[in-house]
Design a protein around this motif. Sequence first.
Motif, PDB file in Angstrom:
ATOM      1  N   ILE A  58      11.288  -6.319   0.007  1.00  0.00           N
ATOM      2  CA  ILE A  58      12.122  -5.427  -0.833  1.00  0.00           C
ATOM      3  C   ILE A  58      11.685  -4.086  -0.650  1.00  0.00           C
ATOM      4  O   ILE A  58      12.504  -3.053  -1.141  1.00  0.00           O
ATOM      5  CB  ILE A  58      12.345  -5.970  -2.360  1.00  0.00           C
ATOM      6  CG1 ILE A  58      13.665  -5.201  -2.966  1.00  0.00           C
ATOM      7  CG2 ILE A  58      11.184  -5.815  -3.004  1.00  0.00           C
ATOM      8  CD1 ILE A  58      14.069  -5.928  -4.213  1.00  0.00           C
ATOM      9  N   LEU A  59      10.468  -3.943  -0.653  1.00  0.00           N
ATOM     10  CA  LEU A  59       9.649  -2.414  -0.699  1.00  0.00           C
ATOM     11  C   LEU A  59       9.922  -1.817   0.686  1.00  0.00           C
ATOM     12  O   LEU A  59       9.620  -0.578   0.728  1.00  0.00           O
ATOM     13  CB  LEU A  59       8.151  -2.761  -0.799  1.00  0.00           C
ATOM     14  CG  LEU A  59       7.694  -3.451  -2.145  1.00  0.00           C
ATOM     15  CD1 LEU A  59       6.208  -3.480  -2.141  1.00  0.00           C
ATOM     16  CD2 LEU A  59       8.191  -2.486  -3.095  1.00  0.00           C
ATOM     17  N   GLU A  60      10.807  -2.549   1.567  1.00  0.00           N
ATOM     18  CA  GLU A  60      11.218  -1.667   2.961  1.00  0.00           C
ATOM     19  C   GLU A  60      12.560  -1.292   2.917  1.00  0.00           C
ATOM     20  O   GLU A  60      12.945  -1.107   3.941  1.00  0.00           O
ATOM     21  CB  GLU A  60      10.522  -2.505   4.091  1.00  0.00           C
ATOM     22  CG  GLU A  60       8.978  -2.759   4.163  1.00  0.00           C
ATOM     23  CD  GLU A  60       8.362  -1.654   4.559  1.00  0.00           C
ATOM     24  OE1 GLU A  60       8.824  -0.425   4.279  1.00  0.00           O
ATOM     25  OE2 GLU A  60       7.152  -1.591   5.029  1.00  0.00           O
ATOM     26  N   ASP A  61      13.249  -1.878   1.959  1.00  0.00           N
ATOM     27  CA  ASP A  61      14.703  -1.662   1.797  1.00  0.00           C
ATOM     28  C   ASP A  61      15.100  -0.162   1.851  1.00  0.00           C
ATOM     29  O   ASP A  61      14.129   0.722   1.259  1.00  0.00           O
ATOM     30  CB  ASP A  61      15.461  -2.568   0.873  1.00  0.00           C
ATOM     31  CG  ASP A  61      15.280  -1.953  -0.592  1.00  0.00           C
ATOM     32  OD1 ASP A  61      14.670  -0.833  -0.775  1.00  0.00           O
ATOM     33  OD2 ASP A  61      15.665  -2.773  -1.327  1.00  0.00           O
ATOM     34  N   ASP A  62      16.307   0.167   2.218  1.00  0.00           N
ATOM     35  CA  ASP A  62      16.534   1.615   2.333  1.00  0.00           C
ATOM     36  C   ASP A  62      16.426   2.426   0.936  1.00  0.00           C
ATOM     37  O   ASP A  62      16.039   3.425   0.795  1.00  0.00           O
ATOM     38  CB  ASP A  62      18.019   1.966   2.985  1.00  0.00           C
ATOM     39  CG  ASP A  62      18.259   1.388   4.090  1.00  0.00           C
ATOM     40  OD1 ASP A  62      17.118   1.209   4.849  1.00  0.00           O
ATOM     41  OD2 ASP A  62      19.240   1.753   4.917  1.00  0.00           O
ATOM     42  N   ALA A  63      16.941   1.793  -0.280  1.00  0.00           N
ATOM     43  CA  ALA A  63      16.703   2.339  -1.433  1.00  0.00           C
ATOM     44  C   ALA A  63      15.281   2.783  -1.692  1.00  0.00           C
ATOM     45  O   ALA A  63      15.040   3.837  -2.394  1.00  0.00           O
ATOM     46  CB  ALA A  63      17.274   1.494  -2.471  1.00  0.00           C
ATOM     47  N   THR A  64      14.434   2.029  -1.701  1.00  0.00           N
ATOM     48  CA  THR A  64      12.898   2.105  -1.907  1.00  0.00           C
ATOM     49  C   THR A  64      12.367   3.068  -1.123  1.00  0.00           C
ATOM     50  O   THR A  64      11.675   4.032  -1.540  1.00  0.00           O
ATOM     51  CB  THR A  64      12.290   0.724  -1.921  1.00  0.00           C
ATOM     52  OG1 THR A  64      12.907  -0.260  -2.513  1.00  0.00           O
ATOM     53  CG2 THR A  64      10.850   0.931  -2.082  1.00  0.00           C
ATOM     54  N   VAL A  65      12.877   3.142   0.473  1.00  0.00           N
ATOM     55  CA  VAL A  65      12.120   3.982   1.187  1.00  0.00           C
ATOM     56  C   VAL A  65      12.891   5.486   0.751  1.00  0.00           C
ATOM     57  O   VAL A  65      12.046   6.476   0.866  1.00  0.00           O
ATOM     58  CB  VAL A  65      12.554   3.340   2.571  1.00  0.00           C
ATOM     59  CG1 VAL A  65      12.225   4.688   3.491  1.00  0.00           C
ATOM     60  CG2 VAL A  65      12.064   2.419   3.086  1.00  0.00           C
ATOM     61  N   VAL A 118       0.734  -1.331  -0.030  1.00  0.00           N
ATOM     62  CA  VAL A 118       0.016   0.016  -0.074  1.00  0.00           C
ATOM     63  C   VAL A 118       0.867   1.216  -0.013  1.00  0.00           C
ATOM     64  O   VAL A 118       0.577   2.089  -0.788  1.00  0.00           O
ATOM     65  CB  VAL A 118      -0.804   0.043   1.244  1.00  0.00           C
ATOM     66  CG1 VAL A 118      -1.858   1.424   1.228  1.00  0.00           C
ATOM     67  CG2 VAL A 118      -1.778  -1.091   1.132  1.00  0.00           C
ATOM     68  N   LYS A 119       1.742   1.280   0.757  1.00  0.00           N
ATOM     69  CA  LYS A 119       2.839   2.410   0.896  1.00  0.00           C
ATOM     70  C   LYS A 119       3.328   2.692  -0.726  1.00  0.00           C
ATOM     71  O   LYS A 119       3.240   3.844  -0.969  1.00  0.00           O
ATOM     72  CB  LYS A 119       3.960   2.225   1.731  1.00  0.00           C
ATOM     73  CG  LYS A 119       3.943   1.821   3.069  1.00  0.00           C
ATOM     74  CD  LYS A 119       5.400   1.678   3.760  1.00  0.00           C
ATOM     75  CE  LYS A 119       5.081   1.405   5.316  1.00  0.00           C
ATOM     76  NZ  LYS A 119       6.410   1.087   5.904  1.00  0.00           N
ATOM     77  N   GLN A 120       3.697   1.767  -1.606  1.00  0.00           N
ATOM     78  CA  GLN A 120       4.086   1.916  -2.585  1.00  0.00           C
ATOM     79  C   GLN A 120       3.273   2.329  -3.533  1.00  0.00           C
ATOM     80  O   GLN A 120       3.369   3.290  -4.326  1.00  0.00           O
ATOM     81  CB  GLN A 120       4.893   0.450  -3.161  1.00  0.00           C
ATOM     82  CG  GLN A 120       5.967   0.669  -4.154  1.00  0.00           C
ATOM     83  CD  GLN A 120       7.084   1.526  -3.832  1.00  0.00           C
ATOM     84  OE1 GLN A 120       7.262   1.742  -2.574  1.00  0.00           O
ATOM     85  NE2 GLN A 120       7.948   1.857  -4.821  1.00  0.00           N
ATOM     86  N   ALA A 121       2.162   1.800  -3.423  1.00  0.00           N
ATOM     87  CA  ALA A 121       0.815   2.360  -4.358  1.00  0.00           C
ATOM     88  C   ALA A 121       0.683   3.669  -4.156  1.00  0.00           C
ATOM     89  O   ALA A 121       0.322   4.410  -4.807  1.00  0.00           O
ATOM     90  CB  ALA A 121      -0.394   1.539  -4.083  1.00  0.00           C
ATOM     91  N   LEU A 122       0.553   4.171  -2.639  1.00  0.00           N
ATOM     92  CA  LEU A 122       0.425   5.727  -2.642  1.00  0.00           C
ATOM     93  C   LEU A 122       1.224   6.316  -3.016  1.00  0.00           C
ATOM     94  O   LEU A 122       0.996   7.667  -3.476  1.00  0.00           O
ATOM     95  CB  LEU A 122       0.014   5.693  -1.041  1.00  0.00           C
ATOM     96  CG  LEU A 122      -0.997   4.913  -0.321  1.00  0.00           C
ATOM     97  CD1 LEU A 122      -1.269   5.239   1.205  1.00  0.00           C
ATOM     98  CD2 LEU A 122      -2.508   5.202  -1.108  1.00  0.00           C
ATOM     99  N   ALA A 123       2.546   6.146  -2.873  1.00  0.00           N
ATOM    100  CA  ALA A 123       3.853   6.935  -3.139  1.00  0.00           C
ATOM    101  C   ALA A 123       3.821   6.994  -4.639  1.00  0.00           C
ATOM    102  O   ALA A 123       4.258   8.290  -5.174  1.00  0.00           O
ATOM    103  CB  ALA A 123       5.127   6.323  -2.586  1.00  0.00           C
TER     104      ALA A 123
END
Length: 690
Positions: free
Chosen positions: A335-342, A253-258
Amino acid sequence: MNARHGDVSLDNLLGKARDPATFLPDELSYLISAFVPSHPEISRSKAYLVLSAFCQGIRSQNPQESGSNNSATESLAKVFQPLIISHISNHQQQDTIVVGLSFFSALFQVDWQSASHIFGQDGVVEYLSDALDLFPSASVALEVTRLIGQASGHKSCRALIPEEIITWLGTKSRHAMDKDLRAAAAIALVKLSRGAATDASEGTDPPQAASSASNDMELASMLKRMVISDTDSVSLLNDVVEGLAYLSVDADVKQALANDPKFLQQLFALVPRRKALATSATNSSLLFGILIIISNLCAYRPRLSQEDAQISKLKSMAKASNGSNKTAAEGPPNILEDDATVKSRCRQVLASGALDVLSVASGIESQGIKLALGKIYLSIVEDKDNRGKVLQSGGARSLSRVIQSSSSSTSSSTPIDASFLIAIQALAKLTITSSPLQVFGPADGAMLDAIRPLSQLLLHSSSNLLQQFEALMALTNLASHTTGCADRIASTSDLLNKVELLMLEDHTLIRRAATELICNLLGGSEKVFSRYGGSPDVHAAKSKLQVLLAMSDVDDLPTRLAASGALAMVTGSSTACRAVFELQLDRHRAFLVIARLIDPSVILEDDPDDDEGAGDPGLVHRGVVCFCNILNPQNALPRALLAEEVMKAGLVNVIARLLKGELGSFETAVTTPAAEILKHLIELGKLANS
């Protein structure tokens, strides 16, 4: 109810709410009827204040009791349960049911313990199902849904919600014609879903409402569409944003919103860009929900210490062995919570206007909002590329307001609330990588005000090593800016003792940062200079200088530069020179350590295999200044003993090699004092041979 008459009556009730025993039955009945949606927002806000004061009054009579089953909870339930049940069990009048349901929801928000107690009584949940069957109107459905949403936030209540109501909520969230009902149903499902995940992580059987990731994404998509298209209803937006705040803890959901800039821009546009933001409960609630969404989108995976990581691993193994949450225990990190993605999500959030929201929010007097701001800023400034944007938007001022709110009612000696350490850490990160002028502006007042919280970040019992390191670095930057800042840092109670203790830390970065701070303070504060040898007390200076000598011979070059720089400054005083000389007499090592700064080939007796090769120009300069100061005849050191010690240290050979160019090419800032040292050595050599 007449709005004006209601306001007057609520004012009267507010005046006596602290003493619940004075409430008359008619007054209680009036209060219960004050929460129906048809009443003005200002009237309902005042009713919340009355209800809150009433509940606090009951609980103040049992100040030492806690938990959901204590006598205060039972007393509140005894007052409200008959009134609630008499309303929601009424099978004749729809308006009466709406009154009972709206008050029940309000009680959950004000005193969840008593509300949960009442919700768990026999027959209460059945009354809700009956109300839906008997009165299939939008108003009853909406109030039942909102009540279920409130109850879903509490574990004991979730277990009581039957499958048929959950199925009904799913239908309403997708097909209800009323947008408010659709949003409220979605939020209830979200809370049930999130609660199910929490219950599962605790090793309990997940309730019936556990939903799949696909259901969460479906709900999130629906709520996103409402934000984009339905911006005319404040109550609807409050519900929608609350639901997204719950859902946005999920990585997908984070990724979809961002990844939806249109949604983010519309979401942030809900917050007025002027600081004259209305401070009503509705606006504050909406703003808090938006901040929680931003916080979730920007949150990095927690950095665990080795000890914490080991404990977490053991807990996961224990759960897996019990068959509880085994997949989660064994699965790889998302992987959606790794530093690069954040980091990428943070940049998307900033590009959509989040910093304007944060600036406005910093002016709202709400501890929840202040704490959310600190967490958000810390996540954003983790990426150094974002720090300039934060400063340009007034982020340092916003953080300063957040931090000031943590100590506005306490004395300067009172520790800051540990929950505000993250805001101070965010300010520290900004202070580390930027000029104090860029962070705090040209006035010294803001810099001086920042020293106390930054010192608290270093001294607080709850601070971790990273926070202590960043506090040291920030204070080091401030100490180098003005003597006023250096003096304020040096005068902070217990700070120097803490820094000197950290100079002995095994962790290289901590040890380095502490040494660099001492070096800068020596150059800017008379108090610290006196502490290290600027006063006549040679004995007190010896222990301090012994640590600086030790730090001048560690493997880490920045630490050696800082420690030897401090030595070079403080040996400008005769007391420090005498203290170093006495340390040399004690172990015959001090001169060798300083000589190694100039010539790395100098061998220490306790480390005969250590040869560092080429030297560092900064170390050479510092070593030369130290010896030039120590050998100065004005220091009145005993010349015979001094001659003996410099000969033992082989200092003549070291300086000769330096002046011959065997140690490299140096500027006059090094060669001039080196020539002076050689002159002193020749004089001492004559004395030794006489």
